[in-house]
Design an enzyme around this catalytic site. Structure first.
Site, PDB file in Angstrom:
ATOM      1  N   GLY A  46       1.281  -1.174   0.435  1.00  0.00           N
ATOM      2  CA  GLY A  46       0.070   0.067   0.173  1.00  0.00           C
ATOM      3  C   GLY A  46       0.625   1.470  -0.559  1.00  0.00           C
ATOM      4  O   GLY A  46       2.249   0.571   0.498  1.00  0.00           O
ATOM      5  N   GLN A  51       2.651   9.778   1.868  1.00  0.00           N
ATOM      6  CA  GLN A  51       4.342   9.340   1.993  1.00  0.00           C
ATOM      7  C   GLN A  51       5.267   9.650   0.682  1.00  0.00           C
ATOM      8  O   GLN A  51       6.428   9.619   0.789  1.00  0.00           O
ATOM      9  CB  GLN A  51       4.133   7.681   1.501  1.00  0.00           C
ATOM     10  CG  GLN A  51       4.069   7.044   3.003  1.00  0.00           C
ATOM     11  CD  GLN A  51       3.231   5.901   3.135  1.00  0.00           C
ATOM     12  OE1 GLN A  51       2.727   5.374   2.246  1.00  0.00           O
ATOM     13  NE2 GLN A  51       4.810   5.131   3.164  1.00  0.00           N
ATOM     14  N   CYS A  93       5.971  -0.547   7.258  1.00  0.00           N
ATOM     15  CA  CYS A  93       5.319   0.610   7.122  1.00  0.00           C
ATOM     16  C   CYS A  93       7.455   0.813   5.709  1.00  0.00           C
ATOM     17  O   CYS A  93       8.216   1.115   6.004  1.00  0.00           O
ATOM     18  CB  CYS A  93       5.688   1.953   7.688  1.00  0.00           C
ATOM     19  SG  CYS A  93       4.850   3.278   7.053  1.00  0.00           S
ATOM     20  N   LEU A  94       7.542   1.490   4.131  1.00  0.00           N
ATOM     21  CA  LEU A  94       7.606   2.203   4.152  1.00  0.00           C
ATOM     22  C   LEU A  94       8.387   3.248   4.383  1.00  0.00           C
ATOM     23  O   LEU A  94       9.573   3.977   3.778  1.00  0.00           O
ATOM     24  CB  LEU A  94       7.542   2.020   2.143  1.00  0.00           C
ATOM     25  CG  LEU A  94       6.644   1.429   1.664  1.00  0.00           C
ATOM     26  CD1 LEU A  94       6.420   1.551   0.086  1.00  0.00           C
ATOM     27  CD2 LEU A  94       7.198   0.541   1.426  1.00  0.00           C
ATOM     28  N   HIS A 135      -3.988   1.665   7.861  1.00  0.00           N
ATOM     29  CA  HIS A 135      -2.964   2.195   7.931  1.00  0.00           C
ATOM     30  C   HIS A 135      -2.327   3.074   7.127  1.00  0.00           C
ATOM     31  O   HIS A 135      -1.512   4.127   7.522  1.00  0.00           O
ATOM     32  CB  HIS A 135      -1.668   0.846   7.379  1.00  0.00           C
ATOM     33  CG  HIS A 135      -0.548   1.416   7.334  1.00  0.00           C
ATOM     34  ND1 HIS A 135       0.310   0.361   8.020  1.00  0.00           N
ATOM     35  CD2 HIS A 135       0.387   1.794   6.606  1.00  0.00           C
ATOM     36  CE1 HIS A 135       1.645   1.418   8.122  1.00  0.00           C
ATOM     37  NE2 HIS A 135       1.387   1.721   6.799  1.00  0.00           N
ATOM     38  N   GLU A 136      -3.109   2.876   5.926  1.00  0.00           N
ATOM     39  CA  GLU A 136      -2.951   4.124   5.012  1.00  0.00           C
ATOM     40  C   GLU A 136      -3.519   5.644   5.008  1.00  0.00           C
ATOM     41  O   GLU A 136      -2.940   6.430   5.392  1.00  0.00           O
ATOM     42  CB  GLU A 136      -3.049   3.077   3.631  1.00  0.00           C
ATOM     43  CG  GLU A 136      -3.127   2.379   2.964  1.00  0.00           C
ATOM     44  CD  GLU A 136      -1.209   2.498   3.230  1.00  0.00           C
ATOM     45  OE1 GLU A 136      -0.608   3.275   3.317  1.00  0.00           O
ATOM     46  OE2 GLU A 136      -1.220   1.893   3.306  1.00  0.00           O
ATOM     47  N   HIS A 139      -1.617   7.649   7.753  1.00  0.00           N
ATOM     48  CA  HIS A 139      -0.752   8.547   6.917  1.00  0.00           C
ATOM     49  C   HIS A 139      -1.509   9.242   6.353  1.00  0.00           C
ATOM     50  O   HIS A 139      -1.212  10.756   5.901  1.00  0.00           O
ATOM     51  CB  HIS A 139      -0.681   7.721   5.854  1.00  0.00           C
ATOM     52  CG  HIS A 139       0.556   6.611   6.146  1.00  0.00           C
ATOM     53  ND1 HIS A 139       2.093   6.936   6.715  1.00  0.00           N
ATOM     54  CD2 HIS A 139       0.832   5.265   5.484  1.00  0.00           C
ATOM     55  CE1 HIS A 139       2.614   5.969   6.703  1.00  0.00           C
ATOM     56  NE2 HIS A 139       2.149   4.583   6.063  1.00  0.00           N
TER      57      HIS A 139
HETATM   58  O1  GNR Z   1       4.038  -2.799   2.598  1.00  0.00           O
HETATM   59  C1  GNR Z   1       3.757  -2.571   3.559  1.00  0.00           C
HETATM   60  N1  GNR Z   1       3.054  -3.618   4.097  1.00  0.00           N
HETATM   61  C2  GNR Z   1       2.239  -3.666   5.568  1.00  0.00           C
HETATM   62  C3  GNR Z   1       2.609  -4.474   6.341  1.00  0.00           C
HETATM   63  C4  GNR Z   1       1.453  -4.496   7.116  1.00  0.00           C
HETATM   64  C5  GNR Z   1       0.234  -3.542   7.287  1.00  0.00           C
HETATM   65  C6  GNR Z   1       0.334  -2.689   7.167  1.00  0.00           C
HETATM   66  C7  GNR Z   1       1.725  -2.551   6.120  1.00  0.00           C
HETATM   67  S1  GNR Z   1       1.571  -1.314   4.479  1.00  0.00           S
HETATM   68  C8  GNR Z   1       3.698  -0.987   4.433  1.00  0.00           C
HETATM   69  C9  GNR Z   1       3.653   0.187   3.321  1.00  0.00           C
HETATM   70  C10 GNR Z   1       3.526   0.592   3.545  1.00  0.00           C
HETATM   71  O2  GNR Z   1       3.904   1.935   4.204  1.00  0.00           O
HETATM   72  N2  GNR Z   1       1.960   1.609   3.561  1.00  0.00           N
HETATM   73  O3  GNR Z   1       1.645   3.134   3.732  1.00  0.00           O
HETATM   74 NI    NI Z   2       3.127   2.927   5.444  1.00  0.00          NI
END
Ligand code: GNR
Ligand code: NI
Length: 164
Positions: A46, A51, A93-94, A135-136, A139
């Site tokens: 995601g 980001q 998270c990236l 999660h998104e 952000h």
């Molecule tokens: O790549 C991602 N893997 C992930 C694994 C478990 C829960 C959430 C994520 S999101 C993350 C990519 C990212 O940072 N999205 O904001």
């Molecule tokens: Ni993330």
């Protein structure tokens, strides 16, 4: 298409609150396709616009094995349907490379969003999709995984990131 630079913690731009999208035009299409390319390149499941330093409520995801099911969420929102039903997941998270944290979140949610043309949708995602959706949206609100950790752990990660 262009690959965009992913901001990393503790960049203060990751704390900005994203504004709703109200124009479903060509420039939105360009942002979405650049975000998809950036997400695939970074091997994420995601990516939120925040980001890549675009402070609009745009999210892309692909939870498929084959990486051939892009999902686009414009102006995503969620409501918790049952705050006692929780799901724990080791999240990465990236924007915080090399770190994972087990986070517990509501599992029963109602999600709403628009597509790239502005059409409205709703769904009740569970499991990883529900996790990723939340999660998104975090952000887009300037919230990061480190905010769920102890301040000791967060400071350790911050210091390490600043040294690198
Ligand atoms: O790549 C991602 N893997 C992930 C694994 C478990 C829960 C959430 C994520 S999101 C993350 C990519 C990212 O940072 N999205 O904001
Ligand atoms: Ni993330």
């Amino acid at each position: 298409m262009a690959r965009l630079k992913i901001l990393t913690f503790p960049d203060p731009k990751l704390r900005k609150i994203a504004a709703p999208v109200n124009k479903f035009d060509k420039s939105l299409n360009k942002i979405v396709s650049d975000m998809l390319e950036t997400m695939y390149e970074a091997k994420g499941i995601g990516l939120a616009a925040t980001q890549v330093d675009i402070h609009k409520r745009i999210v892309v995801m692909d939870l498929s094995e084959e990486k051939n099911e892009p999902r686009i969420f414009i102006n995503p929102e969620f409501m918790i349907l049952d705050d006692k039903s929780l799901f724990s997941c080791e999240e990465g998270c990236l924007s915080i490379p090399g770190i994972t944290e087990e986070i517990t979140r509501p599992d029963q949610i109602k999600a709403t969003w628009q597509d790239i043309e502005g059409n409205y949708f709703e769904d009740k995602p569970t499991g990883l999709l529900a996790v990723c959706f939340q999660h998104e949206i975090d952000h887009l609100e300037g919230k990061l995984l480190v905010d769920y950790m102890s301040s000791l752990k967060r400071d350790r990660i911050r210091k390490k990131a600043l040294k690198a």
